[in-house]
Write an enzyme that holds these catalytic residues in place. Structure first.
Site, mmCIF file in Angstrom:
data_model
loop_
_atom_site.group_PDB
_atom_site.id
_atom_site.type_symbol
_atom_site.label_atom_id
_atom_site.label_comp_id
_atom_site.label_asym_id
_atom_site.label_seq_id
_atom_site.Cartn_x
_atom_site.Cartn_y
_atom_site.Cartn_z
ATOM 1 N N CYS A 102 15.457 -20.373 21.751
ATOM 2 C CA CYS A 102 15.371 -18.903 21.762
ATOM 3 C C CYS A 102 15.034 -18.357 23.143
ATOM 4 O O CYS A 102 14.998 -17.129 23.329
ATOM 5 C CB CYS A 102 14.297 -18.425 20.783
ATOM 6 S SG CYS A 102 14.467 -19.019 19.102
ATOM 7 N N HIS A 120 10.040 -14.958 16.693
ATOM 8 C CA HIS A 120 11.318 -15.168 16.006
ATOM 9 C C HIS A 120 11.031 -15.806 14.655
ATOM 10 O O HIS A 120 10.510 -16.915 14.582
ATOM 11 C CB HIS A 120 12.243 -16.059 16.834
ATOM 12 C CG HIS A 120 13.528 -16.390 16.133
ATOM 13 N ND1 HIS A 120 14.248 -15.449 15.430
ATOM 14 C CD2 HIS A 120 14.216 -17.566 16.001
ATOM 15 C CE1 HIS A 120 15.326 -16.019 14.909
ATOM 16 N NE2 HIS A 120 15.321 -17.308 15.231
ATOM 17 N N HIS A 122 12.250 -16.915 10.654
ATOM 18 C CA HIS A 122 13.312 -17.262 9.719
ATOM 19 C C HIS A 122 12.899 -16.888 8.296
ATOM 20 O O HIS A 122 13.389 -17.471 7.334
ATOM 21 C CB HIS A 122 13.614 -18.762 9.776
ATOM 22 C CG HIS A 122 14.439 -19.166 10.957
ATOM 23 N ND1 HIS A 122 15.026 -20.405 11.068
ATOM 24 C CD2 HIS A 122 14.776 -18.494 12.091
ATOM 25 C CE1 HIS A 122 15.680 -20.486 12.216
ATOM 26 N NE2 HIS A 122 15.535 -19.338 12.862
ATOM 27 N N GLU A 145 4.705 3.355 3.361
ATOM 28 C CA GLU A 145 3.450 3.367 4.118
ATOM 29 C C GLU A 145 3.478 2.387 5.296
ATOM 30 O O GLU A 145 2.983 2.686 6.383
ATOM 31 C CB GLU A 145 2.284 3.031 3.190
ATOM 32 C CG GLU A 145 0.919 3.019 3.858
ATOM 33 C CD GLU A 145 0.447 4.388 4.328
ATOM 34 O OE1 GLU A 145 -0.521 4.440 5.106
ATOM 35 O OE2 GLU A 145 1.047 5.405 3.914
ATOM 36 N N GLU A 279 15.316 28.338 10.689
ATOM 37 C CA GLU A 279 15.373 29.800 10.776
ATOM 38 C C GLU A 279 16.807 30.283 10.952
ATOM 39 O O GLU A 279 17.465 29.973 11.947
ATOM 40 C CB GLU A 279 14.500 30.263 11.954
ATOM 41 C CG GLU A 279 14.282 31.748 12.046
ATOM 42 C CD GLU A 279 13.353 32.106 13.209
ATOM 43 O OE1 GLU A 279 13.255 33.303 13.528
ATOM 44 O OE2 GLU A 279 12.745 31.197 13.788
ATOM 45 N N SER A 412 13.487 21.721 14.085
ATOM 46 C CA SER A 412 13.047 23.104 14.201
ATOM 47 C C SER A 412 11.992 23.225 15.288
ATOM 48 O O SER A 412 11.307 22.258 15.627
ATOM 49 C CB SER A 412 12.458 23.570 12.856
ATOM 50 O OG SER A 412 11.833 24.824 12.986
ATOM 51 N N SER A 413 11.862 24.431 15.812
ATOM 52 C CA SER A 413 10.802 24.669 16.799
ATOM 53 C C SER A 413 9.431 24.683 16.137
ATOM 54 O O SER A 413 8.409 24.523 16.791
ATOM 55 C CB SER A 413 11.047 25.993 17.536
ATOM 56 O OG SER A 413 11.114 27.062 16.606
ATOM 57 N N LYS A 446 15.293 23.054 22.097
ATOM 58 C CA LYS A 446 16.477 23.025 21.236
ATOM 59 C C LYS A 446 17.754 23.486 21.941
ATOM 60 O O LYS A 446 18.844 23.329 21.380
ATOM 61 C CB LYS A 446 16.242 23.878 19.986
ATOM 62 C CG LYS A 446 15.166 23.315 19.059
ATOM 63 C CD LYS A 446 15.078 24.107 17.780
ATOM 64 C CE LYS A 446 16.300 23.899 16.923
ATOM 65 N NZ LYS A 446 16.284 24.727 15.704
#
Length: 513
Positions: A102, A120, A122, A145, A279, A412-413, A446
């Site tokens: 690896c 890594h 398996h 969660e 909005e 959205s803002s 935005k």
């Protein structure tokens, strides 16, 4: 580091890292992550006197019983991957020592993500999660969660992990892993189909914690799938089958080439995600200007006074202080100095109220204001003084898109908290079950292209054109289109008029999408 002395190789930091790898491998063996000599782990030798890219790297060997490894079995490499120290051979039946296969993949995580450790695994869960649908190039899950244990993610976020195809030899995965790391800047893991997973973190603790969370989420997805439930949607409800509409599984089984055309084969981009403005798009502008803003403005003083000592409000005040300091330097109209923390509570609140009222009057799209407004609105929704309003076509459209397997997000803002409050408290009930995530001005303005590039990177789609952005603001549509997204302008009662020859498709209802 230049040449590495034997004394440093025998120093406590190196010894501790050696011991830690052998200890972790025994633990990972008990979890099924490194059985049959598979899997591997590597970490950097933490030394604050050495820049991280130059710190020594320790790696477990290849083809050995991972649960029986000893500290002296580890390889030591330089920061650029050159082997500095190798373990001594052991008598039969042990094989001659060999550095992990690896290693080239580990080095990609070190160099491309400045990782402190890479694992890594398996683990069976990581294999099965890639096999449920062999055509998927990503594993996606939300509203769990344990997502909170993944760096940069919260409960409401959608976790996206790229999947690369397996090869006969480990080192042949190097290029495809590097491409996945580059294509998914937010990810801390890459799945290998029918094989396992690579996970990295800033330290061994971060890599271990995230690995545990990833395996938990894979296990949850497998069990939800066995129950006929869709793990990738917010409510994890039954996999939807709508008459005349492909099921979620059916939609996921189409080839990548086929997904680039819609069901009518008309050559239009396949929409995987829809991002909605609020909005003037999902909600009347009047609800924001005539109800939400006045409620926040009329209750600033009451809210601050009642919650002044709380950590949350103190954080709000800290943000406002910073914003007002900048405003005063720039001569922003309405900005007034805020007394120091030692001043009387009433004096501080009075100054805060004056600044907030000026910010609201100017309709400023700034985080300090939006965060406080969200907390004030939360109280209003909790006491039923406020009720979220959306256009009548919105719930039906959300349900339809949900059934089609299309992920829907809000941008959205208003703060993410305010967004969740609005959609969680409507006359149609809680609509959050149809939403996969929320974006606010933390990703950027935005009206700027880079904000939509950031959203695209977060959602991890193959092409930006697989995202459809709906807004009522021409300048926002321009920015989204510049980032490669599809954009449609929403024409609703009370919205501002659009420029002539604006060039965008318009709709009066989401049911037209």
């Amino acid at each position: 580091m230049g040449s590495v002395s034997q004394a440093y190789l025998e120093s406590e930091p190196v010894k501790e890292a050696r011991s830690l790898i052998s200890e972790l491998c025994r633990q990972f063996y008990s979890l099924g992550w490194v059985s049959g000599t598979g899997g591997s782990i590597t970490m950097k030798v933490h030394d604050s006197s050495i820049p991280k890219p130059q710190q020594l790297i320790l790696m477990s060997p290849s083809g050995v019983q991972k649960e029986r490894m000893e500290p002296e079995d580890m390889y030591v490499l330089s920061g650029d991957g050159a082997i500095i120290s190798s373990p001594s051979p052991k008598p039969y039946p042990h094989k001659p020592p060999k550095c992990s296969d690896c290693a080239p993949l580990f080095m990609k995580a070190y160099h491309m993500r400045n990782a402190g450790a890479v694992i890594h695994s398996h683990g069976m869960e990581s294999c099965l999660a890639t096999m449920i649908n062999p055509h998927l190039k990503e594993f996606r899950i939300t509203h769990m969660e344990m997502i909170k244990g993944i760096q940069g993610h919260g409960y409401y976020d959608e976790l996206v992990i790229p999947i690369i195809e397996n090869t006969a030899y480990e080192n042949e995965l190097t290029d495809s892993l590097a491409k996945a790391i580059e294509a998914y800047p937010k990810t801390t893991a890459v799945l290998v189909r029918n094989h396992g997973i690579y996970v990295w973190g800033d330290s061994w603790i971060s890599a271990k914690t995230q690995s545990e969370c990833y395996h938990y989420l894979f296990d949850a997805a497998i069990k939800l799938h066995q129950l006929g439930l869709d793990w990738s949607t917010p409510d994890h409800g039954p996999i939807q089958v709508v008459k005349g509409v492909p099921s979620v599984d059916c939609r996921m089984n189409v080839s990548k080439k086929a997904r680039l055309a819609d069901s009518n084969c008309n050559g239009k981009p396949f929409t995987r995600c829809i991002v909605l403005d609020i909005e003037g798009t999902t909600t009347p502008i009047s609800f924001v200007t005539d109800i939400l803003f006045p409620y926040a403005q009329n209750n600033v003083g009451r809210h601050l006074s009642a919650t002044y000592a709380s950590a949350e409000t103190q954080d709000d005040i800290k943000l406002l202080r910073s914003q007002v300091e900048d405003d005063l330097k720039q001569g922003v109209i309405g900005a007034v100095p805020i007394p120091s923390e030692d001043a009387e509570k009433e004096e501080v609140i009075a100054a805060l109220v004056a600044n907030v009222e000026a910010m609201i009057k100017a309709d400023r799209k700034i985080t300090a204001l939006k965060q406080l407004q969200g907390h004030i609105w939360r109280t209003g929704f909790e006491t039923n003084e406020l009720k979220g309003i959306v256009f009548d076509d919105v719930p039906e459209a959300l349900e339809k898109w949900h059934a089609l397997g299309v992920k829907v997000y809000i941008y959205s803002s208003g703060s993410r908290l305010a967004q969740r409050l609005l959609f969680g408290n409507t006359k149609f009930g809680d609509l959050r079950k149809y939403l996969s995530g929320y974006f606010d001005t933390a990703v950027g303005n935005k009206r700027e292209k880079r904000s939509y590039v950031e959203i695209t990177d977060t959602l991890g789609v193959d092409k930006p054109s697989e995202i459809l952005f709906l807004t009522d603001i021409y300048q926002e549509a321009i920015a989204a289109k510049a980032a490669g997204m599809e954009a449609i302008i929403s024409v609703r009662p009370g919205n501002s008029p659009l420029p002539d020859n604006h060039g965008f498709k318009t709709i009066n209802s989401f049911l037209e999408v």
